[in-house]
Write a protein that holds these residues in place. Structure first.
Motif, PDB file in Angstrom:
ATOM      1  N   ALA A 134       0.840  -1.209   0.000  1.00 19.96           N
ATOM      2  CA  ALA A 134       0.000   0.000   0.000  1.00 19.96           C
ATOM      3  C   ALA A 134       0.867   1.248   0.000  1.00 19.96           C
ATOM      4  CB  ALA A 134      -0.928  -0.013   1.212  1.00 19.96           C
ATOM      5  N   ALA A 135       1.949   1.233   0.777  1.00 17.39           N
ATOM      6  CA  ALA A 135       2.850   2.386   0.820  1.00 17.39           C
ATOM      7  C   ALA A 135       3.472   2.637  -0.550  1.00 17.39           C
ATOM      8  CB  ALA A 135       3.934   2.169   1.877  1.00 17.39           C
ATOM      9  N   ALA A 136       3.807   1.564  -1.263  1.00 22.17           N
ATOM     10  CA  ALA A 136       4.373   1.706  -2.611  1.00 22.17           C
ATOM     11  C   ALA A 136       3.352   2.340  -3.565  1.00 22.17           C
ATOM     12  CB  ALA A 136       4.832   0.352  -3.138  1.00 22.17           C
ATOM     13  N   LEU A 137       2.084   1.924  -3.452  1.00 25.36           N
ATOM     14  CA  LEU A 137       1.036   2.510  -4.302  1.00 25.36           C
ATOM     15  C   LEU A 137       0.787   3.974  -3.943  1.00 25.36           C
ATOM     16  CD1 LEU A 137      -1.508  -0.433  -4.573  1.00 25.36           C
ATOM     17  CD2 LEU A 137      -0.089   0.518  -6.405  1.00 25.36           C
ATOM     18  N   ILE A 138       0.869   4.303  -2.669  1.00 24.46           N
ATOM     19  CA  ILE A 138       0.682   5.689  -2.248  1.00 24.46           C
ATOM     20  C   ILE A 138       1.801   6.558  -2.823  1.00 24.46           C
ATOM     21  CG2 ILE A 138       0.788   7.237  -0.238  1.00 24.46           C
ATOM     22  CD1 ILE A 138      -0.918   5.161   1.258  1.00 24.46           C
ATOM     23  N   LYS A 139       3.036   6.043  -2.853  1.00 20.95           N
ATOM     24  CA  LYS A 139       4.153   6.797  -3.440  1.00 20.95           C
ATOM     25  C   LYS A 139       3.912   7.053  -4.925  1.00 20.95           C
ATOM     26  CE  LYS A 139       8.451   6.348  -1.981  1.00 20.95           C
ATOM     27  NZ  LYS A 139       9.761   5.730  -1.680  1.00 20.95           N
ATOM     28  N   LYS A 140       3.391   6.033  -5.626  1.00 19.91           N
ATOM     29  CA  LYS A 140       3.080   6.207  -7.054  1.00 19.91           C
ATOM     30  C   LYS A 140       1.963   7.228  -7.237  1.00 19.91           C
ATOM     31  CE  LYS A 140       4.400   1.632  -8.746  1.00 19.91           C
ATOM     32  NZ  LYS A 140       3.959   0.428  -9.458  1.00 19.91           N
ATOM     33  N   ALA A 141       0.961   7.154  -6.368  1.00 24.76           N
ATOM     34  CA  ALA A 141      -0.164   8.092  -6.446  1.00 24.76           C
ATOM     35  C   ALA A 141       0.309   9.519  -6.176  1.00 24.76           C
ATOM     36  CB  ALA A 141      -1.256   7.688  -5.448  1.00 24.76           C
TER      37      ALA A 141
END
Length: 134
Positions: free
Chosen positions: A101-108
């Motif tokens: 989830a943290a990786a997706l938040i960084k992409k977002a």
């Protein structure tokens, strides 16, 4: 998440709000704000992620959304039949396994930073717009 009863909206727990707050990068340009009883993160006035009830949603380009959907994510529909384009629900238990989830938040966050900044509307401008509609 099941279908909501008409007029109801899921509510996040305090634990979900705290877990979400820990996942969002701590930077001066990022603000956390309540949205419809939920909690969302913004950069330059653009929302890039948030929680909806106990679920996490992120704003990504369409090709990235397709990848998340293949992993079990789904369209973000705050109301049945009303898809919010550009957003996807993160699959799995993001609280128990926060790294993906943290990786997706960084992409977002990177995606939202590339968007034009939104200028905050003043109360006067909002009142003028409302008056014009009448």
């Amino acid at each position: 998440m099941g279908r909501m009863a008409p007029g109801s909206m899921p509510r996040p727990t305090e634990e979900s709000k705290a877990a979400f707050s820990k996942l969002v990068p701590d930077e001066p340009a990022i603000t956390l704000k309540p949205m419809f009883g939920q909690l969302s993160a913004f950069v330059n006035g653009n929302m890039f992620c948030g929680i909806f009830g106990q679920e996490l949603m992120v704003r990504l380009p369409e090709d990235e959304i397709a990848v998340v959907k293949k992993q079990g994510g789904r369209d973000f529909e705050p109301m049945a039949g009303h898809k919010m384009g550009g957003y996807v629900i993160v699959p799995g238990d993001w609280r128990a396994k926060p790294a993906p989830a943290a990786a997706l938040i960084k992409k977002a966050l990177a995606h939202a930073r590339a968007m034009p900044a939104k200028t905050p509307k003043t109360k006067t401008a909002t009142k003028k717009a409302a008056t014009k509609k009448r």
